[in-house]
Design a protein around this motif. Structure first.
Motif, mmCIF file in Angstrom:
data_model
loop_
_atom_site.group_PDB
_atom_site.id
_atom_site.type_symbol
_atom_site.label_atom_id
_atom_site.label_comp_id
_atom_site.label_asym_id
_atom_site.label_seq_id
_atom_site.Cartn_x
_atom_site.Cartn_y
_atom_site.Cartn_z
ATOM 1 N N ASN A 204 0.811 -1.208 0.000
ATOM 2 C CA ASN A 204 0.000 0.000 0.000
ATOM 3 C C ASN A 204 0.853 1.270 0.000
ATOM 4 O O ASN A 204 0.403 2.332 0.407
ATOM 5 C CB ASN A 204 -0.934 0.017 1.217
ATOM 6 N N GLN A 205 2.091 1.134 -0.483
ATOM 7 C CA GLN A 205 2.990 2.294 -0.496
ATOM 8 C C GLN A 205 3.504 2.622 -1.898
ATOM 9 O O GLN A 205 4.512 3.321 -2.057
ATOM 10 C CB GLN A 205 4.166 2.057 0.457
ATOM 11 N N PHE A 206 2.808 2.135 -2.906
ATOM 12 C CA PHE A 206 3.219 2.412 -4.280
ATOM 13 C C PHE A 206 3.214 3.916 -4.553
ATOM 14 O O PHE A 206 2.269 4.621 -4.220
ATOM 15 C CB PHE A 206 2.287 1.706 -5.267
ATOM 16 N N ASP A 207 4.297 4.380 -5.175
ATOM 17 C CA ASP A 207 4.456 5.797 -5.511
ATOM 18 C C ASP A 207 5.117 5.863 -6.884
ATOM 19 O O ASP A 207 6.320 5.599 -7.014
ATOM 20 C CB ASP A 207 5.319 6.500 -4.469
ATOM 21 N N PRO A 208 4.346 6.202 -7.947
ATOM 22 C CA PRO A 208 4.904 6.167 -9.298
ATOM 23 C C PRO A 208 6.051 7.153 -9.514
ATOM 24 O O PRO A 208 7.002 6.850 -10.244
ATOM 25 C CB PRO A 208 3.714 6.498 -10.200
ATOM 26 N N MET A 252 -0.113 3.482 -15.545
ATOM 27 C CA MET A 252 -0.766 4.682 -15.014
ATOM 28 C C MET A 252 -1.818 5.216 -15.992
ATOM 29 O O MET A 252 -2.877 5.700 -15.573
ATOM 30 C CB MET A 252 0.273 5.756 -14.692
ATOM 31 N N GLU A 253 -1.563 5.116 -17.285
ATOM 32 C CA GLU A 253 -2.559 5.546 -18.282
ATOM 33 C C GLU A 253 -3.811 4.673 -18.202
ATOM 34 O O GLU A 253 -4.940 5.176 -18.234
ATOM 35 C CB GLU A 253 -1.956 5.492 -19.689
ATOM 36 N N GLY A 305 -2.606 -2.020 -5.874
ATOM 37 C CA GLY A 305 -1.710 -0.961 -5.434
ATOM 38 C C GLY A 305 -1.958 0.354 -6.142
ATOM 39 O O GLY A 305 -1.913 1.434 -5.524
ATOM 40 N N ILE A 306 -2.252 0.300 -7.444
ATOM 41 C CA ILE A 306 -2.492 1.530 -8.211
ATOM 42 C C ILE A 306 -3.815 2.176 -7.802
ATOM 43 O O ILE A 306 -3.893 3.396 -7.625
ATOM 44 C CB ILE A 306 -2.457 1.238 -9.724
ATOM 45 N N VAL A 307 -4.855 1.370 -7.640
ATOM 46 C CA VAL A 307 -6.150 1.915 -7.217
ATOM 47 C C VAL A 307 -6.025 2.522 -5.817
ATOM 48 O O VAL A 307 -6.582 3.595 -5.534
ATOM 49 C CB VAL A 307 -7.240 0.823 -7.263
ATOM 50 N N ASP A 308 -5.270 1.866 -4.952
ATOM 51 C CA ASP A 308 -5.025 2.400 -3.611
ATOM 52 C C ASP A 308 -4.316 3.757 -3.701
ATOM 53 O O ASP A 308 -4.660 4.693 -2.972
ATOM 54 C CB ASP A 308 -4.173 1.404 -2.815
ATOM 55 N N TYR A 309 -3.349 3.858 -4.605
ATOM 56 C CA TYR A 309 -2.622 5.128 -4.799
ATOM 57 C C TYR A 309 -3.583 6.244 -5.216
ATOM 58 O O TYR A 309 -3.550 7.348 -4.651
ATOM 59 C CB TYR A 309 -1.532 4.931 -5.858
ATOM 60 N N PHE A 310 -4.465 5.960 -6.181
ATOM 61 C CA PHE A 310 -5.406 6.988 -6.636
ATOM 62 C C PHE A 310 -6.417 7.343 -5.548
ATOM 63 O O PHE A 310 -6.818 8.504 -5.439
ATOM 64 C CB PHE A 310 -6.117 6.517 -7.906
#
Length: 316
Positions: A204-208, A252-253, A305-310
């Motif tokens: 839960n720490q993904f950061d692009p 990300m797109e 992870g990406i949905v969590d980031y958004f």
């Protein structure tokens, strides 16, 4: 499962297959043969037996192990470190400052994994043992560790996949042990002549932005080798780093489109898998390739992870 011999990657670095989830070439332990015998990653506890067998095959005893380095504390990389340490009386565990307390008291790690894996937790991860603080050695950006007369490892803070993640530079091979920060190397596809390196964007720490910064930093280092947590070594770091950067943009797109339509991780995982399958189809890879099951699982975890980031961006 037939026993697999450790792979010699160069004069002093070996790779032991950890068979995470019973799958070959999924996770690995690296053995650096220097005066101070050093290993990087342990895999989860069910992998420890493979690590021990591999060390024995290489002619090393467990009391020779001086350092066990974990790039980060996700259980597929570090879950077995407490179990292995029980039989390595002279070893210290090297860990990022943000991860040390969770190795000393793994209660939150265990609770988090049980919430995700449910009934499969025990089969995949048990036991997860605490490590006494006097056997933990914290390293961070710019810190070093001398393991041989001609080898001093250097630590780089490399968040993006997780905040408790560092990478380890080996000056002798001009190589970097990167854990998950710059992606996954799909070795079974690569052996078939198809290059595939995908980002690992798990919760839960993904950061692009941090991940791209790590990629750019490694490109600037002009490395000769990257040693991946998943799985194996590439001697073409620039090609691998550029590909994972391109896929990070794709991820990300796709996510922006799915999130705009208020879709969840399941929809994003399908979308990412479709993009990867289309790419592989262009390379002549069939949908039933043996690597596809793992890729599907990875897309499911990465989508979460990406949905969590958004979702965190929206909260801000």
């Amino acid at each position: 499962m037939s026993k697999k011999e450790p792979i010699q990657l160069n004069e002093r670095v070996y790779l032991i297959d950890c068979y995470d989830m019973g799958v070959p070439e999924r996770t690995g332990t690296y053995v650096i043969n220097e005066q101070e015998l050093t290993i990087v990653e342990t895999g989860p506890s069910p992998s420890v037996k493979h690590v021990k067998d591999g060390l024995q095959t290489l002619g090393f005893s467990l009391d020779q192990v001086k350092y066990i380095i974990v790039t980060h504390i996700h259980l597929d990389h570090a879950g077995g470190v407490g179990l292995l340490l029980q039989d390595c009386p002279n070893a210290q565990v090297i860990v990022h400052a943000r991860g040390a307390r969770h190795l000393a008291d793994p209660a939150r790690l265990i609770a988090g994994a049980k919430a995700v894996y449910g009934d499969k937790f025990s089969e995949l991860f048990d036991p997860i043992l605490p490590i006494s603080e006097d056997r933990l050695l914290i390293k961070g950006e710019g810190d070093t560790l001398k393991i041989g007369s001609a080898c001093t490892l250097e630590f780089l803070d490399t968040p993006g996949h997780a905040k408790h993640h560092f990478s380890i530079y080996d000056p002798v091979s001009n190589g970097l042990f990167t854990g998950d920060t710059v992606g996954v190397r799909y070795s079974q596809l690569i052996r078939d002549g198809v290059q595939l390196y995908l980002p690992s964007t798990s919760p839960n720490q993904f950061d692009p932005e941090a991940m791209q910064h790590a990629i750019d930093r490694m490109l600037a280092m002009k490395l000769d080798a990257i040693y991946y947590g998943h799985y194996g070594m590439t001697a073409e770091p620039e090609q691998a780093l550029r590909q994972v950067s391109e896929w990070l943009t794709v991820f990300m797109e796709e996510a922006q489109t799915v999130v705009a339509e208020e879709g969840g991780p399941e929809l994003l995982a399908e979308s990412l898998l479709k993009r990867v399958k289309n790419y592989l189809k262009e390379q002549g890879v069939a949908d039933d390739h043996k690597e596809m099951e793992i890729i599907k699982l990875d897309m499911e975890v990465s989508a979460m992870g990406i949905v969590d980031y958004f979702s965190k961006l929206q909260i801000k």
